[in-house]
Design a protein around this motif. Structure first.
Motif, PDB file in Angstrom:
ATOM      1  N   GLY A  24       0.841  -1.208   0.000  1.00 34.87           N
ATOM      2  CA  GLY A  24       0.000   0.000   0.000  1.00 34.87           C
ATOM      3  C   GLY A  24       0.871   1.252   0.000  1.00 34.87           C
ATOM      4  N   ARG A 143      -6.792   5.890  12.453  1.00 37.66           N
ATOM      5  CA  ARG A 143      -6.307   5.161  11.275  1.00 37.66           C
ATOM      6  C   ARG A 143      -4.800   5.384  11.085  1.00 37.66           C
ATOM      7  NH1 ARG A 143      -8.227   1.013   8.282  1.00 37.66           N
ATOM      8  NH2 ARG A 143      -7.781   1.267   6.090  1.00 37.66           N
ATOM      9  N   GLY A 154      -2.768   1.949  11.219  1.00 37.34           N
ATOM     10  CA  GLY A 154      -3.485   0.812  11.779  1.00 37.34           C
ATOM     11  C   GLY A 154      -3.308  -0.418  10.898  1.00 37.34           C
ATOM     12  N   THR A 157      -4.877  -2.489   5.528  1.00 33.66           N
ATOM     13  CA  THR A 157      -5.308  -1.505   4.529  1.00 33.66           C
ATOM     14  C   THR A 157      -5.017  -0.066   4.948  1.00 33.66           C
ATOM     15  OG1 THR A 157      -7.506  -1.556   5.522  1.00 33.66           O
ATOM     16  CG2 THR A 157      -7.151  -2.970   3.599  1.00 33.66           C
ATOM     17  N   ILE A 160      -2.448   2.412   3.116  1.00 33.95           N
ATOM     18  CA  ILE A 160      -2.730   3.372   2.039  1.00 33.95           C
ATOM     19  C   ILE A 160      -2.961   4.761   2.643  1.00 33.95           C
ATOM     20  CG2 ILE A 160      -4.282   3.925   0.126  1.00 33.95           C
ATOM     21  CD1 ILE A 160      -4.850   0.842  -0.015  1.00 33.95           C
ATOM     22  N   ASP A 161      -3.761   4.830   3.691  1.00 33.21           N
ATOM     23  CA  ASP A 161      -3.995   6.118   4.370  1.00 33.21           C
ATOM     24  C   ASP A 161      -2.683   6.661   4.944  1.00 33.21           C
ATOM     25  OD1 ASP A 161      -6.851   5.928   3.987  1.00 33.21           O
ATOM     26  OD2 ASP A 161      -6.829   4.405   5.543  1.00 33.21           O
ATOM     27  N   LEU A 164      -0.479   8.049   2.055  1.00 39.66           N
ATOM     28  CA  LEU A 164      -0.937   9.360   1.578  1.00 39.66           C
ATOM     29  C   LEU A 164      -0.641  10.453   2.610  1.00 39.66           C
ATOM     30  CD1 LEU A 164      -4.274   8.230  -0.089  1.00 39.66           C
ATOM     31  CD2 LEU A 164      -2.302   9.217  -1.277  1.00 39.66           C
ATOM     32  N   GLN A 180      -3.612  10.331  -4.639  1.00 41.05           N
ATOM     33  CA  GLN A 180      -4.874   9.674  -4.263  1.00 41.05           C
ATOM     34  C   GLN A 180      -5.766   9.474  -5.483  1.00 41.05           C
ATOM     35  OE1 GLN A 180      -6.895  11.090  -0.712  1.00 41.05           O
ATOM     36  NE2 GLN A 180      -8.865  10.345  -1.492  1.00 41.05           N
ATOM     37  N   TYR A 185      -8.391   6.251  -5.153  1.00 42.42           N
ATOM     38  CA  TYR A 185      -8.674   5.864  -3.765  1.00 42.42           C
ATOM     39  C   TYR A 185      -9.935   6.559  -3.281  1.00 42.42           C
ATOM     40  CZ  TYR A 185      -7.848   4.593   1.092  1.00 42.42           C
ATOM     41  OH  TYR A 185      -7.969   4.084   2.358  1.00 42.42           O
TER      42      TYR A 185
ATOM     43  N   THR B 157      -6.721   0.850  -6.045  1.00 42.43           N
ATOM     44  CA  THR B 157      -7.219   0.510  -4.710  1.00 42.43           C
ATOM     45  C   THR B 157      -8.572  -0.208  -4.748  1.00 42.43           C
ATOM     46  OG1 THR B 157      -8.175   2.718  -4.585  1.00 42.43           O
ATOM     47  CG2 THR B 157      -6.007   2.409  -3.572  1.00 42.43           C
ATOM     48  N   MET B 183      -8.566  -7.338   7.761  1.00 47.15           N
ATOM     49  CA  MET B 183      -7.754  -6.381   6.996  1.00 47.15           C
ATOM     50  C   MET B 183      -7.955  -4.950   7.500  1.00 47.15           C
ATOM     51  SD  MET B 183      -8.267  -7.942   3.203  1.00 47.15           S
ATOM     52  CE  MET B 183      -7.202  -6.722   2.449  1.00 47.15           C
TER      53      MET B 183
END
Lengths: 222, 222
Positions: A24, A143, A154, A157, A160-161, A164, A180, A185, B157, B183
């Motif tokens: 990610g 997150r 976290g 997945t 990805i957050d 970014l 993004q 996304y 994504t 996940m």
């Protein structure tokens, strides 16, 4: 294209790691101009991720240059390596000079064991929150937790957050927004069970049992 | 653990593919009981993804068994391989017997070129919508398009949403919900720029230029 890199980013690859934890952020950060990525493990031999894929490190713990950003993820196989003295020494050493010390998912447990989260708040996979707290880390359930130069995501997945968020810190909002968009996304999770709070106690219990059932495959991953 | 697999899933690995397109679904689907995954390319030599990582296929086009599910993703390097006759023949042949014919991101262009989307609706990366339409496919702008046994995800994504949708179809809602929880798929995108509609025309234009800047690295990926 021969400019020296603006940021040198190290991603730790280890047997039994969760590939999405690291891929990610890799997908986000590799697209940024001037980012050089090192994929790091003890040897350059293929490493088996916990979803059964073989990936190749390109840098060893021993020959890795000084990094601007160090990042490690979690994985079903992490318990077997998280007390490895060579790895913890590597993290500690890089952490003493890196601009950013980061993790995704259970990766924050490695950072804590390397002594890099004393006095910091950090995120982790929901199933690892107790373990992280036992290592005297203040666990954040956001997150992505940004505490000074520690940036931790976290579970799985959240990488990805996290990616970014880091892109925005390193390159500013516009570049992060473009990234993004290029990754499209605009998530649409089919269910509302992405956190233990949303899923409820019964599904959490089933998930813990399900996860234990995934473990036998790890004999192959080591 | 010696039971024969319930579903045989093939993921196509090619030079210049976007790793997250495929690793998203791989992470979801590998955790399901009885799923056997084949990572397929022409040879077993390492393949370089468009984010610079080396991954190892474990199955060749020539020795791949008959698959229940075939899946291909997109990538900055896809144009160089999407007319490859061996690949298109492989997709067509597998598609004639597979229970599900699937793609993520620009992968639907491969399916269309292999003749597998005639009369179907399909999703793709927003930047590939025109190309897919030119191949006489009805383009859906949903995150995941399910049209009979063609299941196609949008950009990058969207592979995670696609994977969970497929998990739900193959194993039912409860298993898919558990997988989403494991996940920790409770996304919190830092910006609201994940689709061209949200991002607006100006940012889309900048993103297209940015993407062109990412292309030179692909000389290495081939």
């Amino acid at each position: 294209m021969t400019d020296s890199p603006k940021y040198t980013l190290g991603l730790v690859f280890y047997p039994g790691m969760t590939s999405l934890d690291i891929i990610g952020p890799q997908q986000v950060l590799s697209s940024l101009p001037g980012v050089q990525i090192h994929r790091i493990w003890k040897t350059l031999e293929p490493v088996k991720t916990d979803d059964g894929m073989m990936v190749l490190p390109d840098t060893t713990l021993a020959n890795c240059p000084q990094l601007d950003v160090i990042c490690i993820g979690g994985g079903l196989g992490q318990v077997a390596v998280e007390d490895d003295p060579d790895l913890l020494e590597f993290l500690y050493k890089q952490g003493s000079t890196a601009k950013f010390i980061t993790s995704v998912c259970g990766g924050s447990v490695f950072l804590a064991k390397a002594g890099l989260l004393e006095g910091y708040r950090a995120a982790t996979h929901w199933a690892a929150r107790d373990r992280l707290a036992q290592l005297d880390v203040t666990v954040g359930t956001e997150r992505v937790v940004v505490d000074r130069n520690r940036i931790t995501g976290g579970g799985v997945t959240a990488g990805i957050d996290f990616g970014l968020t880091l892109a925005s810190i390193l390159y500013g909002e516009e570049i992060a927004k473009i990234t993004q968009l290029l990754m499209e996304y605009n998530p649409a999770p089919p269910f509302d069970t992405g956190s233990p709070e949303q899923a409820g106690a019964e599904l959490v219990e089933k998930a813990m049992l399900f996860m234990q059932g995934m473990m036998p495959d790890l004999a192959i991953a080591q």
